[in-house]
Design a protein around this motif. Sequence first.
Motif, PDB file in Angstrom:
ATOM      1  N   GLY A   1       0.820  -1.218   0.000  1.00 31.51           N
ATOM      2  CA  GLY A   1       0.000   0.000   0.000  1.00 31.51           C
ATOM      3  C   GLY A   1       0.848   1.260   0.000  1.00 31.51           C
ATOM      4  O   GLY A   1       0.323   2.370  -0.072  1.00 31.51           O
TER       5      GLY A   1
ATOM      6  N   GLU B   1      -8.563   2.080  -3.179  1.00 28.44           N
ATOM      7  CA  GLU B   1      -8.987   0.810  -2.587  1.00 28.44           C
ATOM      8  C   GLU B   1     -10.386   0.450  -3.075  1.00 28.44           C
ATOM      9  O   GLU B   1     -10.672  -0.700  -3.439  1.00 28.44           O
ATOM     10  CB  GLU B   1      -8.974   0.875  -1.059  1.00 28.44           C
TER      11      GLU B   1
ATOM     12  N   ARG C   1      -4.763  -1.706  -1.219  1.00 30.46           N
ATOM     13  CA  ARG C   1      -5.281  -1.351   0.092  1.00 30.46           C
ATOM     14  C   ARG C   1      -4.723  -0.026   0.607  1.00 30.46           C
ATOM     15  O   ARG C   1      -3.523   0.218   0.525  1.00 30.46           O
ATOM     16  CB  ARG C   1      -4.924  -2.462   1.088  1.00 30.46           C
TER      17      ARG C   1
ATOM     18  N   THR D   1      -3.326   1.869   3.324  1.00 33.33           N
ATOM     19  CA  THR D   1      -2.622   1.411   4.513  1.00 33.33           C
ATOM     20  C   THR D   1      -2.578   2.508   5.570  1.00 33.33           C
ATOM     21  O   THR D   1      -2.247   3.658   5.283  1.00 33.33           O
ATOM     22  CB  THR D   1      -1.186   0.990   4.144  1.00 33.33           C
TER      23      THR D   1
END
Length: 362
Positions: free
Chosen positions: A50, A258, A266, A268
């Motif tokens: 990420g 995301e 993702r 993060t």
Amino acid sequence: MQRRTTLKNQTPLRQFSSIPVIDISGLYSTVSAERHAVAADIRNAARDVGFFYISGHQIPDDATDDLIAAAKQYFAQPYEQKMQNYIGLSQNHSGYVPEGEEVFYSPDQNSGSDRPRDQKEAYDINYDLSDLSYQRPMLGPTLWPDNDDFKAKVSRYYNHGTELAKVLFRGFALALGLEETFFDGKLIRPPNQLRLIHYPYDPEAEDAQGIGAHTDYECFTLLLPTADGLEVLNGEGRWIDAPVIPGCFVVNIGDMMELLSNGRFRATTHRVRKVREERYSFPLFCTCDYDTVIEPVMGAIEPAIGAIESTDKHYAPVKCGDHLYAQTIDTFAYLQKRLNSGKIERPETHLDIGFGREEQAL
């Protein structure tokens, strides 16, 4: 309110212990294979971490040097002088952000009193809109200080950063298996925000909070820091240092990417801690046009079956600007005052839950 379906039990823990470095010079190549090779590296980093560093960009060194110099000069002014450009006076959420202005306000409690206060001040620069027919809650004329040199240096960097963002958007499109130009028509007047952040020197700071744990709201962030302090949360619940690498920028996935990737990439959780020296940080939050509806462009991957896709979409569609505006309302004191007085309303179609929370819950 729309809420994201949690993916905690559907995605593997990301057990990274360092942040990868990607040379993106191939994205500028006329050779398709070279662009796709960089996109493959972006795909791996976006999925597994990420976060990643980028080298091989085309932002001139003197543009970054001028930005840093302009920030240092501005923040060295007396508080009263800086408050003449207070963000609450702006039309597009731009201007000076004093320490304590940003505190997370829960939509349920409307109180941020239980959250630690960030030790920082900032100046926010947004898309400087001239055609007011496109004006939105966070899209309008930028509030600039009465300093032509500051405006010229910061605008130059903003423009360079926005051009780099367009290159990266093409890389992300390829990384997602989409047409390379997928984002081009969605980047006409994006409310990209450049933050000039100053973390004052505190000789007593042992573990002082610069910015608390969070994810970024937009598609991705392009970050230029002057000192260490950034930490990234991995899937095991460990904070991983992201030190400064000269000549490199940090890129991290935001909420909207995301959502677009249906959880493949993702957002993060990260924070700034241990601010033991004076530090400046310049994140450029890169997003799509305000009215762009963001929704998953593919089905989900079920890890238990390997690479087989399902048609499930774990994220509801949301207007890009609505998510950005709602999250900003939940963070800034001046917007909370407007909300509580009935001068503004919180968008109803935003995603009323943060991203990157799986790691935080561990």
